[in-house]
Design a protein around this motif. Structure first.
Motif, PDB file in Angstrom:
ATOM      1  N   LEU A  78       0.839  -1.205   0.000  1.00  0.00           N
ATOM      2  CA  LEU A  78       0.000   0.000   0.000  1.00  0.00           C
ATOM      3  C   LEU A  78       0.872   1.252   0.000  1.00  0.00           C
ATOM      4  N   CYS A  94      -1.880  -1.263 -10.921  1.00  0.00           N
ATOM      5  CA  CYS A  94      -3.211  -1.809 -10.551  1.00  0.00           C
ATOM      6  C   CYS A  94      -3.156  -3.332 -10.553  1.00  0.00           C
ATOM      7  N   LEU A 121      -3.592  -5.174  -6.948  1.00  0.00           N
ATOM      8  CA  LEU A 121      -4.840  -5.931  -6.736  1.00  0.00           C
ATOM      9  C   LEU A 121      -4.544  -7.420  -6.597  1.00  0.00           C
ATOM     10  N   LEU A 179      -3.046  -7.925  -3.132  1.00  0.00           N
ATOM     11  CA  LEU A 179      -4.048  -7.772  -2.054  1.00  0.00           C
ATOM     12  C   LEU A 179      -5.205  -8.741  -2.238  1.00  0.00           C
ATOM     13  N   ILE A 190      -7.501  -8.690  -4.421  1.00  0.00           N
ATOM     14  CA  ILE A 190      -8.746  -7.946  -4.674  1.00  0.00           C
ATOM     15  C   ILE A 190      -9.144  -8.196  -6.133  1.00  0.00           C
ATOM     16  N   ASP A 191     -10.335  -8.696  -6.343  1.00  0.00           N
ATOM     17  CA  ASP A 191     -10.823  -8.842  -7.716  1.00  0.00           C
ATOM     18  C   ASP A 191     -11.840  -7.722  -7.952  1.00  0.00           C
ATOM     19  N   ASP A 192     -11.332  -6.559  -8.389  1.00  0.00           N
ATOM     20  CA  ASP A 192     -12.194  -5.381  -8.530  1.00  0.00           C
ATOM     21  C   ASP A 192     -12.836  -5.386  -9.917  1.00  0.00           C
ATOM     22  N   LEU A 198      -6.797   2.322  -8.067  1.00  0.00           N
ATOM     23  CA  LEU A 198      -5.738   2.133  -7.047  1.00  0.00           C
ATOM     24  C   LEU A 198      -6.129   2.785  -5.721  1.00  0.00           C
ATOM     25  N   ARG A 211      -9.060   3.121  -4.611  1.00  0.00           N
ATOM     26  CA  ARG A 211     -10.036   2.209  -3.985  1.00  0.00           C
ATOM     27  C   ARG A 211      -9.313   1.067  -3.285  1.00  0.00           C
ATOM     28  N   ALA A 212      -8.273   0.539  -3.957  1.00  0.00           N
ATOM     29  CA  ALA A 212      -7.524  -0.601  -3.367  1.00  0.00           C
ATOM     30  C   ALA A 212      -6.851  -0.157  -2.067  1.00  0.00           C
TER      31      ALA A 212
END
Ligand code: SDX
Length: 422
Positions: free
Chosen positions: A208, A316, A320, A323, A325-327, A362, A364-365
């Motif tokens: 981050l 990104c 993602l 982390l 994260i599957d955005d 990003l 948002r992540a």
């Protein structure tokens, strides 16, 4: 250098030309009005240079962005944001002792005057964070009166803006504010002030912090964009750096400029809600009667690609994935980019993803809410605004900015007494 010859009726005037470091060319029209009585007219200043600057170079055709001669790709991968701040403002990467002194000064000045916290009590929670930030930066000189020490003002602005941003966020969600800690880096301090709570301490994440470092570096400057030109305009009247930067924050808030990153996310959300209606939104963007624009696409200068968008797209994917994260919005963004880049409307007009297209994903992540995206842009752009303000004020040739105009209003009219007005 050759001169530019301008023929007006019987008169021909010669105007000097100039060449920049990277062979950009300019015609110096400073003497035009005195010589010919003419001014030039250039809607939106698309062809007009307002100054000579040594800070940032952009080549829109080749997708080059350099801060003080350093490629954005090198800075994004090897520098820290505080180092880039120092580079932009003082025209050098800080040597080890300079870097340590700079870090100490930024840490020492991270707190804001306790009385400033009262302001936050009275902003409604619905206040847009850009309006809050612009007001709070304008208020700083009230609490830190001018000591005729521009270096101190610069330190205060860089150090306190991140604290003001974090306080604005905490106040907007009704959580207690978190004070900066002197043994934390700029990035860790900011993320901790944003996300630590009395119940949950901030858990360090290099991923981050690196993502935030990249985001702030690529936003740090962009030569004479709308908000930076605003800072130079306001600063040319010898207004303080705080007042000039506050005006820059307001200019950045517009949806055609920095406000676009928030609009991009809202657009992607709308497309998602309508079942990935990518085609519908591409059609809307092409329809002149619709007034909708594909947010995050197009740029006044970049006409092939925005190097910052390329760096963000790569980040990104990495962030993602790391982390886990599957955005879905990232997938929609990629679909949109692919569809637009195959559509002649966008290709003919050289409309490609700009810095705002991927930055929101990003943010948002990082856990930053959509209405804070433009504030994050302002946090990144702070050193660029300051560097341009300082360059202008350090230049003895600089004059107050006062453009001319072409008057197209009514010719002289006699005053009408009240009884004769229709
Ligand atoms: C930033 O200057 C900077 O450096 C800014 C910035 C920085 O770091 O400071 O890079 C940050 O502000 C990036 C831009 C963020 N804004 C957006 O993403 C908003 C969407 N983009 C557009 O509104 C537009 O592309 C601008 C504002 C970015 C650029 O505007 P220009 O250069 O004035 O271009 P234009 O409005 O004259 O458009 C030219 C043509 C027009 O069509 P025609 O009249 O020729 O048929 O392209 C069309 C426009 O309608 N067009 C778009 C479009 N952008 C331009 N059509 C659909 N969607 C778009 N996004």
């Amino acid at each position: 250098m050759q001169t530019a010859k301008l023929t007006l009726g019987e008169q021909t005037v010669e105007l000097p030309t100039l060449e920049g470091t990277e062979k950009e060319l300019a015609i110096d029209i400073s003497a035009l009005r005195a010589k010919t009585g003419y001014i030039t007219l250039d809607q939106g200043y698309a062809n007009t240079g307002s100054c000579k600057s040594e800070i940032t170079f952009i080549d829109g055709e080749r997708g080059i962005l350099r801060y003080r001669g350093y490629d954005i790709e090198d800075l994004a991968s090897q520098a820290t944001f505080p180092e880039v701040c120092y580079l932009l403002i003082y025209d050098k990467l800080p040597a080890p002792q300079e870097r340590e002194n700079w870090r100490k000064q930024l840490t020492q000045h991270s707190l804001v005057h306790e009385s400033m916290l009262n302001f936050f009590q009275h902003f409604p929670p619905t206040a847009h964070p850009m309006d809050v930030l612009s007001a709070m930066v304008a208020a700083l000189p009230a609490f830190y009166p001018d000591e005729n020490d521009i270096h101190l003002d610069i330190i205060r602005l860089i150090a306190k803006t991140k604290t003001l941003v974090a306080i604005a966020y905490k106040k907007s969600i009704g959580e207690p504010i978190v004070y900066p800690k002197s043994d934390y880096s700029y990035m860790a301090n900011f993320l901790r002030m944003m996300f630590a709570t009395p119940a949950e301490p901030y858990v360090f994440s290099k991923t981050l912090e690196d993502a935030l470092n990249l985001l702030l570096i690529i936003h740090a400057d962009h030569e004479q964009n709308c908000s930076t030109s605003t800072v130079r305009m306001v600063g040319s009247s010898h207004a303080s750096v705080y007042a000039s930067v506050s005006a820059g924050i307001s200019a950045l808030s517009g949806p055609l400029h920095g406000g676009a990153n928030q609009e991009v996310l809202e657009m992607l959300e709308a497309i998602r809600k309508e079942g990935s209606a990518t085609k519908k939104y591409i059609a809307k963007a092409k329809d002149k009667n619709d007034g909708f624009r594909l947010m995050g696409f197009g740029h006044r200068v970049y006409k092939n690609f925005d190097p910052r968008a390329k760096l963000l797209k790569k980040s990104c994917d990495a962030v993602l994935a790391e982390l886990k994260i599957d955005d879905p919005l990232l997938n929609i963004a990629k679909e949109l980019e692919e569809a637009a880049l195959q559509d002649s409307y966008f290709v003919e007009r050289k409309l490609f993803p700009n810095v705002d297209f991927y930055s929101g994903i990003l943010y948002r992540a990082l856990g930053i809410p959509t209405n804070m995206f433009t504030v994050m842009f302002a946090l990144g752009r702070m050193p660029g605004w300051i560097a341009h303000w300082k360059e202008m004020r350090d230049n003895p040739q600089e004059r107050i900015h006062r453009p001319r105009q072409l008057y197209v209003g009514s010719p002289q009219r006699p005053f009408l007494p009240l009884g004769e007005r229709k």
